[in-house]
Design a protein around this motif. Structure first.
Motif, mmCIF file in Angstrom:
data_model
loop_
_atom_site.group_PDB
_atom_site.id
_atom_site.type_symbol
_atom_site.label_atom_id
_atom_site.label_comp_id
_atom_site.label_asym_id
_atom_site.label_seq_id
_atom_site.Cartn_x
_atom_site.Cartn_y
_atom_site.Cartn_z
ATOM 1 N N UNK A 1 4.824 -77.176 -19.182
ATOM 2 C CA UNK A 1 4.702 -77.052 -20.635
ATOM 3 C C UNK A 1 3.254 -76.797 -21.046
ATOM 4 N N UNK A 2 2.314 -77.437 -20.365
ATOM 5 C CA UNK A 2 0.895 -77.215 -20.688
ATOM 6 C C UNK A 2 0.492 -75.763 -20.376
ATOM 7 N N UNK A 3 1.039 -75.244 -19.304
ATOM 8 C CA UNK A 3 0.733 -73.856 -18.945
ATOM 9 C C UNK A 3 1.282 -72.889 -19.993
ATOM 10 N N UNK A 4 2.552 -73.133 -20.449
ATOM 11 C CA UNK A 4 3.150 -72.291 -21.490
ATOM 12 C C UNK A 4 2.389 -72.438 -22.804
ATOM 13 N N UNK A 5 1.869 -73.647 -23.069
ATOM 14 C CA UNK A 5 1.120 -73.880 -24.300
ATOM 15 C C UNK A 5 -0.159 -73.044 -24.328
ATOM 16 N N UNK A 6 -0.861 -72.961 -23.202
ATOM 17 C CA UNK A 6 -2.104 -72.143 -23.142
ATOM 18 C C UNK A 6 -1.800 -70.665 -23.392
ATOM 19 N N UNK A 7 -0.693 -70.199 -22.828
ATOM 20 C CA UNK A 7 -0.331 -68.787 -23.019
ATOM 21 C C UNK A 7 0.015 -68.520 -24.483
ATOM 22 N N UNK A 8 0.735 -69.448 -25.132
ATOM 23 C CA UNK A 8 1.100 -69.273 -26.545
ATOM 24 C C UNK A 8 -0.145 -69.302 -27.433
ATOM 25 N N UNK A 9 -1.107 -70.150 -27.101
ATOM 26 C CA UNK A 9 -2.341 -70.220 -27.898
ATOM 27 C C UNK A 9 -3.098 -68.888 -27.834
ATOM 28 N N UNK A 10 -3.103 -68.238 -26.670
ATOM 29 C CA UNK A 10 -3.751 -66.931 -26.557
ATOM 30 C C UNK A 10 -3.040 -65.899 -27.434
ATOM 31 N N UNK A 11 -1.669 -65.880 -27.398
ATOM 32 C CA UNK A 11 -0.906 -64.926 -28.223
ATOM 33 C C UNK A 11 -1.162 -65.185 -29.705
ATOM 34 N N UNK A 12 -1.241 -66.468 -30.126
ATOM 35 C CA UNK A 12 -1.493 -66.805 -31.529
ATOM 36 C C UNK A 12 -2.861 -66.318 -31.966
ATOM 37 N N UNK A 13 -3.857 -66.438 -31.116
ATOM 38 C CA UNK A 13 -5.214 -65.973 -31.467
ATOM 39 C C UNK A 13 -5.230 -64.447 -31.684
ATOM 40 N N UNK A 14 -4.494 -63.710 -30.836
ATOM 41 C CA UNK A 14 -4.423 -62.243 -30.998
ATOM 42 C C UNK A 14 -3.764 -61.895 -32.323
ATOM 43 N N UNK A 15 -2.664 -62.603 -32.675
ATOM 44 C CA UNK A 15 -1.944 -62.326 -33.931
ATOM 45 C C UNK A 15 -2.827 -62.651 -35.125
ATOM 46 N N UNK A 16 -3.607 -63.746 -35.064
ATOM 47 C CA UNK A 16 -4.513 -64.106 -36.165
ATOM 48 C C UNK A 16 -5.557 -63.012 -36.401
ATOM 49 N N UNK A 17 -6.086 -62.464 -35.351
ATOM 50 C CA UNK A 17 -7.093 -61.397 -35.494
ATOM 51 C C UNK A 17 -6.470 -60.159 -36.159
ATOM 52 N N UNK A 18 -5.274 -59.792 -35.763
ATOM 53 C CA UNK A 18 -4.605 -58.633 -36.356
ATOM 54 C C UNK A 18 -4.307 -58.909 -37.835
ATOM 55 N N UNK A 19 -3.895 -60.143 -38.173
ATOM 56 C CA UNK A 19 -3.591 -60.496 -39.561
ATOM 57 C C UNK A 19 -4.843 -60.426 -40.423
ATOM 58 N N UNK A 20 -5.964 -60.843 -39.909
ATOM 59 C CA UNK A 20 -7.214 -60.785 -40.684
ATOM 60 C C UNK A 20 -7.593 -59.338 -40.976
ATOM 61 N N UNK A 21 -7.366 -58.460 -40.017
ATOM 62 C CA UNK A 21 -7.654 -57.022 -40.237
ATOM 63 C C UNK A 21 -6.762 -56.464 -41.346
ATOM 64 N N UNK A 22 -5.480 -56.817 -41.346
ATOM 65 C CA UNK A 22 -4.568 -56.354 -42.407
ATOM 66 C C UNK A 22 -4.974 -56.901 -43.780
ATOM 67 N N UNK A 23 -5.450 -58.172 -43.826
ATOM 68 C CA UNK A 23 -5.840 -58.772 -45.102
ATOM 69 C C UNK A 23 -7.028 -58.024 -45.713
ATOM 70 N N UNK A 24 -7.997 -57.667 -44.889
ATOM 71 C CA UNK A 24 -9.175 -56.929 -45.387
ATOM 72 C C UNK A 24 -8.772 -55.537 -45.896
ATOM 73 N N UNK A 25 -7.834 -54.920 -45.224
ATOM 74 C CA UNK A 25 -7.440 -53.547 -45.570
ATOM 75 C C UNK A 25 -6.655 -53.521 -46.888
ATOM 76 N N UNK A 26 -5.797 -54.515 -47.218
ATOM 77 C CA UNK A 26 -4.928 -54.474 -48.398
ATOM 78 C C UNK A 26 -5.269 -55.560 -49.435
#
Length: 856
Positions: A393-418
């Motif tokens: 579970x700890x291993x899966x948690x680290x992988x999910x945290x990486x995916x969440x960080x990527x999604x947050x960066x993409x969301x911030x780019x969309x917020x600036x654009x619109x």
């Protein structure tokens, strides 16, 4: 009329019925007259010897002789208080009222009974034509030296005789010695030469019988111990039972043989009782030796008989005639053998069963050990599996945290654009909301304008009403704050005239005055149709005089209130017997006494009259004033602990008997000791229960058999009750602090121990307070002096019923068991009043789910 009183001793004589069959007259045959000496000992002289009494040697009973025949047995010595007759003659100078006849105290005279000789088997019996006249006796016989010896003292029992006019008397050592200073416990008595006690022996003739008596003096024990010897009067059977059994325990005993008896004789000092009673052990050994000798003689006689020809013929004939019986015995023996074999087999099977049960138990323990081992292995496996899952579970948690960080960066780019599209939409939405709010505020403004106009009209109308109300309230306030012109006490309780009050000449010896007072109270109550027994009258009078608070409890209509008023009328108290009906809503002292109004500067007494009554008695002189009885009718309609709290400490001996009023000029009012309170309470569901604090300070008298409310309070009678002063009334029924008699103290201790026993299985316990113990001792001391012709425990019976039983309040089956133990104690000692009350409590408690309460 000459009221000369003389104390004489005699027996019941002839009697006859008067015109009314219920009214019997009779004569008392006299033997002695009692005189009081300077040494405070009673002296008994044969009638007419020391001072002439009358020629007939009889006293005439003026009424109710039938009662005396029911109370006392024929031939019993009685102590008689006689008075000189209104029309005396030489033949009959004195008369007696039946209430002045009582049993002669058992420790004053002991009748001397003649027997043939002293008993060799330590058993004293006598066949005679009459019973002894006293409870304890002395036995007289002539010894081998022709000297008269006295043995005793003894108690006696009348056993059945086959002849109608004979009595078989068995004399035994009494449980309590009638002679002070002489120890006769454990079946010991004294033998003393008669001539050494001649000065203590008096003789008289009663009913043509010449009787001798031993006068019990405080110095007689010295003569008995000086000239007499202590003798053993324990029967042989009891010696064998108590001391023979103890002797056989001293060393292993192998049968009643001469050798075994010699061993016992050589080791007699080993017995546990040898230090305290070696002579009785020797008596027991002699009795065993006599039994052994008789057994040996019996065996020799049987052997000689069987060896003779006639004996053998008798045995043969007996066997032939009882052949069937012998076969029956043989079959019985065979059956016993079979039964023994079966029993042995059962024993073996039982042992085998125990072995198998032990094996099963061992297997069970082994199985438990295996189960524990399996549980430990499962716990270890579970821990390893959980650790493995946690790592994944700890291993899966680290992988999910990486995916969440990527999604947050993409969301911030969309917020600036619109971001500018979002601000425009928000402004349009806000404009719509403000338009709606503007329309609403405009409507609200129109409504407020209309409301303003309506309020202005309402204020104008209210102003006119408030002006009128102000004028009215101002008038009331002015009336309340205006000081009262006077605070004088109204003349509800005028001062009693001291001329009508009777003083007691000698209060140091109050017995006669007490009895006269009780007789007068009993007679007065009967005029009002309250025909109470003497013990009930004594209980009422002594309790009211000694208790600060007396509570009459019972069902509605049982005569509680009317009896209290009748007592006040009998005592001629007038307005000093005052009644206060208690109201339902009383919560404080001001409801019964009154209160001080600081605004008006005046005291407002309650409409009960208590303030006026207390103010009136402040200047009383106890020797010139009457007692006060204040009746609180239906006192438990409200809680007495609230409205009566200022008065509760009056029951304490250390109380200064002062209450605080709040009045600036009369801040304290003294409550005299003769100011007694009576409360009536009902036993129903409409009233408040009394708290333990109130019950601990009160005597509670249960109304059962006191009569009904049908009374004659409105009628006038010639009252015979003395009109004593308050101080004399208190002194007359006060105690001097004498200790309880031993028998009463033992019974009271058993009752107290039963209630206070700290055993959890008996439920809640109760402690009899020091205040109650002092009340009970004072009550018993005075009431016992008035009930001397009743049972010794009658005073304790009434004291327990009204001072101890009111404490009963508890729950549970264990508490019920405590009450049943107490019930057995009361029944054992014949305390019927307390027994009936407690039995009713237990019965109702069992029906109410084991909830026990005094006034249930």
């Amino acid at each position: 009329m000459d009221h000369e009183v003389r104390f004489v001793v005699g027996m019941l004589g002839d009697s006859w019925a008067g015109n009314d069959e219920e009214n019997w007259f009779g004569l008392l045959d006299l033997g002695f007259e009692r005189f009081e000496s300077e040494s405070e000992e009673s002296e008994f002289s044969p009638i007419n010897i020391r001072s002439h009494y009358c020629d007939s040697r009889k006293a005439f009973v003026t009424r109710n002789f039938k009662y005396l025949k029911e109370q006392f047995r024929v031939g019993q010595l009685l102590l008689i208080e006689s008075e000189r007759s209104k029309n005396p003659t030489r033949e009959q100078e004195y008369v007696v009222d039946y209430l002045r006849v009582q049993k002669l105290p058992p420790n004053q005279l002991l009748e001397i009974i003649n027997i043939q000789s002293a008993s060799n088997n330590f058993s004293y019996t006598l066949i005679t034509e009459r019973e002894p006249s006293t409870e304890h006796v002395m036995l007289s016989y002539v010894d081998s030296n022709s000297e008269v010896q006295l043995i005793g003292p003894f108690g006696w029992k009348n056993e059945k005789s086959e002849y109608q006019h004979e009595f078989t008397l068995r004399f035994t050592t009494p449980s309590r010695t009638p002679i002070t200073g002489i120890n006769i416990s454990d079946h010991y008595s004294y033998k003393v030469p008669c001539e050494s006690l001649n000065e203590y022996i008096v003789e008289t003739v009663i009913q043509d019988n010449t009787l001798s008596y031993l006068l019990n003096s405080k110095n007689i024990h010295k003569e008995i111990t000086k000239h007499g010897e202590r003798i053993d009067v324990m029967p042989n059977a009891r010696v064998l039972k108590e001391y023979g059994a103890e002797l056989l325990k001293a060393k292993p005993f192998n049968g009643l043989t001469a050798k075994s008896l010699e061993v016992l004789k050589a080791n007699i000092n080993m017995a546990s009782k040898s230090k305290t009673n070696k002579p009785r052990l020797i008596r027991a050994l002699k009795l065993l030796q006599m039994a052994n000798e008789w057994q040996q003689d019996r065996k020799a006689l049987f052997t000689e008989l069987l060896e003779s020809k006639q004996g053998q013929e008798q045995v043969e004939n007996y066997i032939n005639s009882n052949e069937l019986e012998f076969f029956k015995l043989l079959r019985k023996e065979k059956l016993e053998i079979v039964e023994n074999e079966i029993q042995d087999e059962i024993t073996k099977l039982t042992q085998k069963e125990k072995t198998l049960r032990s094996t099963i138990r061992d297997l069970g323990l082994a199985a438990d050990a295996k189960r524990k081992e399996q549980a430990d292995m499962e716990a270890e496996y579970r821990a390893k599996a959980e650790d493995k899952v946690r790592k994944e579970l700890e291993k899966e948690k680290l992988e999910l945290q990486k995916d969440i960080l990527i999604i947050k960066n993409e969301l911030e780019d969309y917020r600036k654009e619109y971001s500018h599209y979002k601000a425009l939409n928000e402004l349009e939405e806000q404009h719509k909301k403000l338009s709606v709010e503007h329309a609403g505020l405009t409507s609200l403004n129109n409504g407020l304008t209309t409301t303003k106009l309506e309020l202005e009209d309402s204020i104008a109308n209210s102003s006119k009403q408030l002006t009128g109300e102000y004028i009215r309230v101002h008038s009331l306030f002015k009336a309340m704050t205006t000081p009262a012109e006077t605070n004088e006490v109204c003349n509800m309780f005028p001062t009693q005239s001291a001329d009508e009050i009777i003083r007691i000449d000698s209060i140091d010896t109050p017995q006669a005055a007490r009895r006269d007072y009780i007789d007068a109270m009993e007679s007065t109550l009967s005029k009002f149709d309250r025909n109470l027994s003497r013990e009930q009258v004594v209980n009422l009078v002594v309790t009211l005089a000694q208790s600060q608070f007396t509570i009459f409890a019972g069902l509605p209509g049982s005569g509680k209130t009317s009896l209290a008023k009748i007592i006040g009328k009998a005592m001629q108290l007038g307005c000093r017997q005052h009644t206060i009906p208690v109201a339902k809503a009383w919560t404080s002292t001001k409801d019964i006494l009154g209160y001080y109004n600081g605004l008006s500067g005046s005291y407002h007494p309650a409409p009960t009259g208590l303030w006026d009554l207390l103010s009136t008695v402040q200047n009383d002189i106890p020797e010139k004033s009457l007692p006060v009885l204040l009746l609180l009718d239906e006192m438990n309609l409200s809680s007495p602990e609230h409205y009566f709290s200022s008065f509760l400490d009056l029951a304490d001996l250390e109380s200064d008997r002062v209450i605080f009023t709040g009045h600036p000029e009369k801040q304290r009012l003294t409550v005299p000791e003769y100011f007694k309170f009576i409360g009536t309470i009902n036993q129903d569901e409409t009233v408040q229960s009394l708290s333990p604090r109130m019950l601990d300070r009160s005597a509670v008298i249960i109304f059962d058999g006191f009569g009904s409310e049908n009374n004659k309070l409105d009628k006038e009678y010639d009252l015979v009750l003395p009109k004593y002063s308050a101080q004399d009334w208190l002194d007359l029924f006060s105690a001097v602090g004498e200790p309880l008699p031993d028998n009463i103290e033992q019974v009271f201790k058993s009752i107290s121990d039963c209630l206070s026993s700290n055993k959890p299985e008996l439920g809640q316990r109760h402690i009899v307070s020091h205040r109650k113990i002092k009340q009970i001792m004072a009550y018993i001391e005075v009431s016992n002096s008035l009930l001397i012709d009743f049972d010794d425990l009658i005073s304790l019976d009434y004291a327990v019923s009204q001072y101890v039983l009111p404490m009963i309040s508890g729950y549970g089956d264990g508490y019920g068991n405590r009450l049943r133990i107490l019930l057995d104690i009361l029944q054992t000692h014949g305390m019927t009043v307390s027994f009936n009350i407690l039995n009713d409590i237990i019965t109702k408690g069992d029906q109410n789910l084991y909830s026990y309460r005094f006034l249930a």
